[in-house]
Design a protein around this motif. Structure first.
Motif: not given
Lengths: 55, 798
Positions: B492-498, B630-637, B682-687, B697-698
């Motif tokens: 949670i803390e790491k999420m808050a800093y992302s 608006e809040k994050f820099e976003m990337f797509l891999l 924050v990495m959001v992935g699935d596989g 990732a953090d």
């Protein structure tokens, strides 16, 4: 007032008894699953003969 | 054709699913498939229909034929590695059965002995989704047991990771410590009552002494046993030249205990044993609250959790089952339908269709021919194939990821907000205590030590130490209720800093299964639609199937049909000539570089248009990405090609923010490069193909359709249905961090008040007994209420 020694002794023994019970319940894993036993107890026994044979 | 009447929607008596492929009537009941009917009959025969009385339609649809799937369990070595216990004829085994979902499941699984007499006892742990089975190893075998479970729909998950016992985050010793501390706390408080009520005058000196020694006796196990983890942790931190919260806590505990012991033994006072015991007890309660875990979920899976435990090897034409770890380079392995290729190898059969969705996220199977290299992690779709391994299991393409740095890194203490705070705090307290000590040496040297210890005692950061467990512990529960399950509170803390979000494409922002077919070109009239439907209906190719599904027309007879591997399909219907396939093939000459997801349609030599297969985005994705932008820099891999770049373009700044054709290593590299530039990602992935990036990732969040079924190693598992609330969750973590900061303020304020009395030498046991719990209770109440309130805002959004 010396009765207080006995009373305190008894109360501490009782408390120790509860502590022992708590430690025992942890040791036997009673807190590891707090859902299944509650469901299990509601099951009707079926065909007791067969069940007891397998026990 | 025995199509059911589409107007009556029959549901299966066993599994409750719709009977969409035909209804089977038997025993006055309807079933959707033979599998369900079979299970019903099996239960009926054994008079076990109570299964259906407990819950409606509790069953699980049986979808595959077992065949020889579990033959490997006959191998002694494999079987032994899975058994918990085996002596003579009694064997015990623990199965992880993800499909357990209701009380009927418990009932059925606990009555296994009625179906198989070799079962002696079976017990279910519903929360962990585990079944513990004791069986007679002479009468039955592990294989027959697993096959029985699979037959009735409860197929246990058996993989290479199964033979390793999971370690628990919080063990029994912790509860012993908590119990001892609680016991001592209650009794010491009782014995301290004369002190609280200032009835010392009425109570004999003799009794005061007795109570004092009893308190000491009760406090001793707390000091030596219950609090021992704090000393160890503080010592470890000191050795690593690092200050954590446990250091000021340990100083406070030791000061409290020694000061109290001295007072009791010398008869100069009654000590602060009540405060001491309560303090340790509250700290342990906080720790317990923080260590909440989602028992049934696993956050530590590596490739071992997906790989089979045994494979069939071909030696001189005969099949032999060997444990996976015994596979060496050069072995010829047989890979059956839907089995995973365990090591990089070369195909020795003529043809194979490999589904790499596991590795790349791309769900379309790839055609391979004799001599092609196959990577570990691919799944064979279709008939059995033979492969020759060219690399050991542990050094294959996919498994190599786990040998990378990201997975080797030692557990370094996290520079969390508490630890940063406690560094200043400890130094501040020690300076203040020393100054006070020196001043008192001049004022009144006899009570200098007493004042010194008072300062240390009052400065003990109990409230500070409780802030984080209660805030983040509550936050973790709230997130869990909303479908985001976190591994621990640090996440949670790491999420808050992302400040950076990285998305995988296939399976993460798109749905993994469904693809929509989009037609582009000259409008098709009903007749042509019927033709195309009939045409595509003939082919088994996934693209054809998808197109046929999207058209939903009536079939017409076909005069001629031909399928050209890798090109397309051709047919003659009502005298018309139809072609459907790759642009280069349909149009003969192909000046435009068409993408592989496009199929062109030509009727009588005239190109009418194209069908494009588009992965469906997750519902709510557009608004989610707009909000996040608006809040994050976003990337797509993406491991995929650029076919669908245009559709995601609006949300990701430029090409630099969208990377395609990324291998698992590329993704890992990409994340570490971002981190080197100071991004908190924050990495959001699935596989599994994201596994490296998720770990590096953090915060790694795995999106899963079924949280029990599948997820690579990560910090959090996000239920796919909650995906569109991701921004709310990230927001919430920031709120939680703010709550922690406010609560630090409250805690410091209390400490200052205590300090005010302590430096003047006015800290009495009664004052300590009021002030210390008061500060703790305020902080716990504040964080709990504030977090719940912030959490309610999440709820109202949904």
């Amino acid at each position: 007032m010396s009765v207080i020694y006995i009373l305190i002794g008894i109360s501490l023994l009782a408390a120790l008894g509860f502590l022992a019970a708590f430690l025992w319940s942890i040791k036997t894993g009673q807190y590891e699953d707090d859902y299944t036993p509650g469901v299990r107890i509601l099951f009707d026994d079926i065909n007791n003969e067969k069940k007891s044979k397998n026990k | 054709m025995s199509n059911p009447n589409p107007h009556t929607k029959a549901t299966c008596y066993h599994c409750g699913g719709p009977c969409d492929t035909g209804v089977i009537h038997a025993h006055d009941k309807t079933f959707c498939c033979e599998g369900c009917k079979m299970v019903f009959e099996l239960l009926d025969e054994n008079e076990m229909c109570a299964y259906y009385d407990l819950e409606e339609n509790p069953g699980i649809r049986i979808n595959s034929d077992l065949g020889e799937k579990y033959k490997f369990l006959d191998n002694e070595e494999v079987a032994e590695s899975l058994l918990d216990f085996h002596e003579e004829d009694v064997a015990k085994v623990t199965f992880y059965v993800p499909k357990i979902h209701c009380s009927s499941c418990i009932w059925l699984l606990e009555h296994l002995n009625r179906l198989d007499s070799s079962v002696i006892r079976s017990q279910v742990n519903f929360l962990k989704k585990e079944v513990y089975v004791t069986f007679n190893a002479e009468e039955g075998s592990l294989r027959s047991l697993v096959e029985l479970l699979a037959t009735i729909g409860y197929e246990p998950a058996i993989n290479l990771g199964s033979d390793k016992k999971k370690k628990k985050t919080i063990g029994k010793p912790f509860y012993y410590k908590l119990g001892v501390a609680g016991f001592a706390f209650g009794n010491i408080m009782l014995l301290s009552f004369p002190e609280y009520l200032s009835i010392n005058d009425i109570v004999d000196d003799q009794y005061q002494k007795l109570f004092g020694y009893l308190n000491l006796a009760l406090a001793l196990p707390v000091f030596l046993y219950s609090a021992s983890d704090y000393y160890k942790s503080a010592y470890k931190a000191l050795k690593g030249k690092f200050v954590n919260i446990d250091l000021p806590i340990s100083i406070g505990i030791i000061a409290l205990f020694l000061r109290s012991t001295t007072e009791i033994v010398t008869g100069t006072g009654v000590g602060f044993m009540d405060s001491f015991a309560m303090f340790v007890f509250l700290l342990l309660v906080g720790k317990w609250y923080q260590e909440y875990t989602y028992q049934a979920l696993s956050f530590e899976r590596d490739y071992k959790s997906y790989f089979p435990i045994a494979v069939s090897k071909i030696v001189d034409g005969a099949k032999e089952i060997i444990p996976l770890k015994n596979v060496v380079v050069g072995d010829i392995l047989e890979i059956k339908n839907k089995e995973l290729i365990p090591a990089d190898s070369v195909l020795t059969s003529d043809e194979a269709r490999i589904d790499y969705s596991f590795v790349t996220g791309e769900s379309q199977p790839v055609h391979k021919h004799k001599g092609d290299k196959l990577f570990a992690g691919g799944r064979q779709m279709g008939a059995s194939i033979e492969v020759e391994t060219i690399k050991p299991v542990s050094q294959s393409y996919l498994t190599n990821l786990w040998n990378q740095e990201a997975f080797q890194k030692a557990e370094t203490p996290i520079n969390s907000i508490v630890n940063r705070m406690s560094r200043y705090f400890t130094i501040g307290v020690l300076i203040l205590a020393t100054i006070t000590f020196v001043i008192w040496l001049f004022l009144d040297s006899s009570s200098a030590v007493q004042v010194f210890t008072s300062v240390l005692i009052v400065a003990c950061p109990c409230a500070l130490a409780l802030t984080v467990p209660f805030t983040f512990g509550n936050a973790m529960r709230i997130l869990g209720k909303n479908g985001l399950f976190l591994k621990n509170t640090d996440a949670i803390e790491k999420m808050a800093y992302s400040d950076t979000l990285i998305f995988d494409k296939t399976g993460t922002i798109t749905l993994s299964k469904n693809a929509t077919v989009v037609y582009d070109g000259e409008a098709l009239n009903d007749e042509v639609k019927r033709w195309v439907y009939s045409l595509t209906n003939q082919s088994n190719h996934p693209v054809s199937k998808a197109i046929a599904n999207s058209l939903q027309s009536d079939p017409v007879p076909i005069q001629y049909f031909e399928e050209y591997e890798g090109k397309g399909i051709e047919a003659k219907i009502d005298g018309h000539h139809l072609l459907l396939g790759k642009s280069s093939w349909v149009q003969q000459s192909d000046p435009i570089k068409a993408l592989s997801t496009e199929s062109y349609l030509a009727v009588d030599g005239k190109v009418l248009g194209k069908f494009t297969l588009q992965k469906e985005f997750r519902p709510g994705l557009n608004s989610l990405l707009t909000r996040l932008k608006e809040k994050f820099e976003m990337f797509l891999l993406s491991g995929d090609n650029e076919a669908e770049m245009e559709r995601v373009q609006p949300y990701f700044e430029d090409r630099k923010h969208m990377q395609f054709n990324q291998s698992p290593e590329d993704k890992l590299e990409f994340v570490s490069a971002l981190q080197k530039h100071g991004h908190k990602a924050v990495m959001v992935g699935d596989g599994l193909n994201d596994a490296g990036a998720l770990k590096k990732a953090d915060v790694g969040i795995a999106v899963a359709e079924d949280v029990y079924q599948f997820s690579p190693a990560c910090d959090g598992i996000l239920d796919a249905s909650s995906f569109s609330y991701l921004d709310t969750y990230l927001d919430f973590s920031k709120k939680a961090l703010r709550i922690v900061k406010i609560s630090f303020g409250i805690s410091i304020a209390y400490n200052t008040i205590g300090m005010f009395f302590a430096v003047q030498g006015l800290l009495t046991p009664i004052l300590a007994a009021i002030l210390m719990p008061l500060s703790s209770i305020t902080v716990v109440a504040f964080t709990t209420i504030a977090t719940r309130w912030a959490g309610r805002l999440i709820g109202s959004d949904q």
